[in-house]
Design a protein around this motif. Structure first.
Motif, PDB file in Angstrom:
ATOM      1  N   GLU A  63     -15.244  28.998  59.903  1.00 14.90           N
ATOM      2  CA  GLU A  63     -16.693  28.798  59.921  1.00 14.90           C
ATOM      3  C   GLU A  63     -17.391  29.757  58.969  1.00 14.90           C
ATOM      4  OE1 GLU A  63     -18.545  26.392  61.398  1.00 14.90           O
ATOM      5  OE2 GLU A  63     -16.565  25.528  61.794  1.00 14.90           O
ATOM      6  N   ASP A 114     -28.196  10.751  62.030  1.00 18.72           N
ATOM      7  CA  ASP A 114     -28.362  11.604  63.210  1.00 18.72           C
ATOM      8  C   ASP A 114     -27.567  12.876  62.957  1.00 18.72           C
ATOM      9  OD1 ASP A 114     -27.668  12.856  65.770  1.00 18.72           O
ATOM     10  OD2 ASP A 114     -28.539  11.075  66.712  1.00 18.72           O
ATOM     11  N   GLN A 160     -10.381  17.838  62.817  1.00 14.65           N
ATOM     12  CA  GLN A 160      -9.238  17.901  63.729  1.00 14.65           C
ATOM     13  C   GLN A 160      -8.207  16.830  63.383  1.00 14.65           C
ATOM     14  OE1 GLN A 160     -10.605  17.771  67.826  1.00 14.65           O
ATOM     15  NE2 GLN A 160     -12.387  19.033  67.319  1.00 14.65           N
ATOM     16  N   GLN A 185     -26.877  15.623  64.611  1.00 16.95           N
ATOM     17  CA  GLN A 185     -25.963  16.080  65.637  1.00 16.95           C
ATOM     18  C   GLN A 185     -24.728  15.191  65.694  1.00 16.95           C
ATOM     19  OE1 GLN A 185     -26.012  18.868  67.429  1.00 16.95           O
ATOM     20  NE2 GLN A 185     -24.042  18.289  68.347  1.00 16.95           N
ATOM     21  N   LEU A 186     -24.944  13.878  65.623  1.00 16.48           N
ATOM     22  CA  LEU A 186     -23.829  12.956  65.640  1.00 16.48           C
ATOM     23  C   LEU A 186     -22.959  13.125  64.406  1.00 16.48           C
ATOM     24  CD1 LEU A 186     -22.359  10.613  66.974  1.00 16.48           C
ATOM     25  CD2 LEU A 186     -23.974   9.038  65.881  1.00 16.48           C
ATOM     26  N   ARG A 187     -23.602  13.341  63.261  1.00 17.17           N
ATOM     27  CA  ARG A 187     -22.851  13.559  62.017  1.00 17.17           C
ATOM     28  C   ARG A 187     -21.972  14.805  62.135  1.00 17.17           C
ATOM     29  NH1 ARG A 187     -26.771  14.227  57.293  1.00 17.17           N
ATOM     30  NH2 ARG A 187     -26.713  16.448  57.787  1.00 17.17           N
ATOM     31  N   GLN A 188     -22.532  15.874  62.699  1.00 23.38           N
ATOM     32  CA  GLN A 188     -21.761  17.103  62.856  1.00 23.38           C
ATOM     33  C   GLN A 188     -20.557  16.878  63.769  1.00 23.38           C
ATOM     34  OE1 GLN A 188     -24.088  20.402  64.292  1.00 23.38           O
ATOM     35  NE2 GLN A 188     -22.377  21.817  64.281  1.00 23.38           N
ATOM     36  N   GLU A 189     -20.752  16.126  64.840  1.00 22.50           N
ATOM     37  CA  GLU A 189     -19.656  15.858  65.765  1.00 22.50           C
ATOM     38  C   GLU A 189     -18.572  15.020  65.086  1.00 22.50           C
ATOM     39  OE1 GLU A 189     -21.416  14.049  69.158  1.00 22.50           O
ATOM     40  OE2 GLU A 189     -22.542  15.850  69.725  1.00 22.50           O
ATOM     41  N   LEU A 190     -18.984  14.044  64.299  1.00 19.92           N
ATOM     42  CA  LEU A 190     -18.021  13.220  63.592  1.00 19.92           C
ATOM     43  C   LEU A 190     -17.231  14.030  62.571  1.00 19.92           C
ATOM     44  CD1 LEU A 190     -20.203  10.020  63.047  1.00 19.92           C
ATOM     45  CD2 LEU A 190     -18.064  10.114  64.338  1.00 19.92           C
ATOM     46  N   GLN A 206     -16.597  17.252  62.681  1.00 21.32           N
ATOM     47  CA  GLN A 206     -15.673  18.125  63.404  1.00 21.32           C
ATOM     48  C   GLN A 206     -14.453  17.337  63.895  1.00 21.32           C
ATOM     49  OE1 GLN A 206     -15.734  21.479  63.642  1.00 21.32           O
ATOM     50  NE2 GLN A 206     -17.502  21.334  62.275  1.00 21.32           N
ATOM     51  N   TRP A 207     -14.683  16.113  64.351  1.00 18.24           N
ATOM     52  CA  TRP A 207     -13.564  15.279  64.808  1.00 18.24           C
ATOM     53  C   TRP A 207     -12.629  14.964  63.650  1.00 18.24           C
ATOM     54  CZ3 TRP A 207     -11.766  10.374  63.644  1.00 18.24           C
ATOM     55  CH2 TRP A 207     -10.820   9.852  64.536  1.00 18.24           C
TER      56      TRP A 207
END
Length: 359
Positions: free
Chosen positions: A94, A23, A36, A25-30, A32-33
């Protein structure tokens, strides 16, 4: 026991992470997390290599493609296949200033700007350095001659040339060697693959010498960049006429897996060859990652004063005929330190003299 729920060998975990990574979108969110998380984890080693990196790698497969734009507008597409792609993806900014190896990138752009002939890049990969040089030289009538026998990465290089509207990169899927019309194949994965000589009837790619290529193209070189996993010596042995005639600056990689430096760098065959042609040779201090360096000087270590201890590692070197041609406001000569800049290692050996970037 048969009903033990624990995933002791990690197979279920790796499969689960790969499924999550399908996924986008989910991969991108993971991702980014995890970026951090890198800022918060207290760890004496390399957080990226030991903790976050393996998790991010497990989210991906070899076919995953990303796009990223640099601060100067250069656009790249790239497969997620090695540390180069991972660290480019995880760049702090970025829109970073480079793809890989910040000081080597600055060095290559400096050398190209202070010369007037063509550039040759052996091991052009997806264009991390070659595309930047192509953009820099696009209005000068000069060309970047690129050699990349990895079919997938050569295809990605072609895509990046088109993406940036360049017409001055010439791309060959041949291997640079000391003899032409030989047959080689790549042994290993992607950017880590080294060349192995094979029989004429076996699958592989043909070789060409730099001397023969330049004679055929009628071109002159002012800069040669070689990152070809141990074939650097053979490539330069096939370039001796060009080196004597054009006197280009040379940036090349050495790695202890391929180069025996137990008696010092100057006694290695590649440095013996270049020294015999009058070159002055330095190790380039650099991060083997995407790391913003700002305007910190490019630190050069004379080849006879390089700290070489530690596990097997590689780094880039510079060979120039006239060391006084290097602008002293940009370059700094240092001695008895490692060319490997590493945040988590001994600062006296592995940090820049003028301070760690970002601090």
């Amino acid at each position: 026991m048969a009903n033990d729920p624990r995933d002791l060998n990690g197979q279920k975990l790796n499969a689960a992470l790969l499924m999550l990574g399908r996924d986008r979108q989910l991969r991108q969110e993971l991702v980014q997390w995890l970026k951090q998380a890198e800022q918060r984890i207290g760890y004496k080693g390399s957080v990226r290599d030991d903790i976050t990196g393996p998790i991010i790698d497990a989210l991906h497969c070899d076919a995953d493609v990303y796009e990223k734009t640099l601060a100067d507008g250069t656009q790249f597409q790239f497969f997620y296949r090695t540390k180069i792609a991972r660290d480019f993806l995880l760049a702090t900014s970025e829109t970073p200033t480079h793809v890989w190896e910040p000081q080597t990138t600055r060095l290559l752009k400096y050398l190209a700007a202070h010369s007037d002939s063509d550039v040759l890049v052996g091991g052009a990969y997806f264009g991390d350095h070659a595309v930047l040089l192509g953009r820099q030289l696009s209005e000068s009538g000069r060309h970047v001659h690129c050699f990349e026998p990895n079919q997938a990465q050569a295809g990605m290089l072609l895509s990046n040339v088109a993406l940036n509207g360049l017409d001055n990169l010439l791309i060959r899927k041949q291997g640079l060697w000391d003899e032409g019309s030989q047959k080689l194949r790549l042994d290993g994965f992607d950017s880590f693959a080294n060349v192995v000589q094979v029989g004429a009837a076996e699958e592989g790619f043909e070789t060409v010498t730099i001397d023969d290529y330049c004679a055929d193209q009628g071109c002159h070189l002012s800069l040669i960049m070689l990152d070809i996993e141990g074939a650097e010596l053979r490539a330069l042995q096939g370039a001796t006429q060009t080196l004597r005639k054009d006197r280009p600056a040379i940036v090349f990689e050495v790695h202890r897996d391929y180069v025996d430096w137990s008696e010092g760098l100057l006694k290695t065959p590649i440095c013996v060859l270049l020294s015999s042609l009058g070159y002055h040779i330095f190790a380039v201090r650099d991060f083997n990652t995407n790391q913003e360096m700002g305007m910190l000087p490019i630190e050069l270590i004379p080849a006879d004063h390089v700290y070489l201890e530690g596990p097997p590692h590689g780094f880039n070197m510079l060979a120039v005929l006239d060391e006084t041609s290097l602008d002293r406001s940009l370059f700094k000569r240092v001695e008895n330190v490692s060319p490997k800049l590493l945040r988590h290692k001994n600062p006296a050996l592995h940090h820049p003299f003028d301070g760690m970037p970002g601090r």
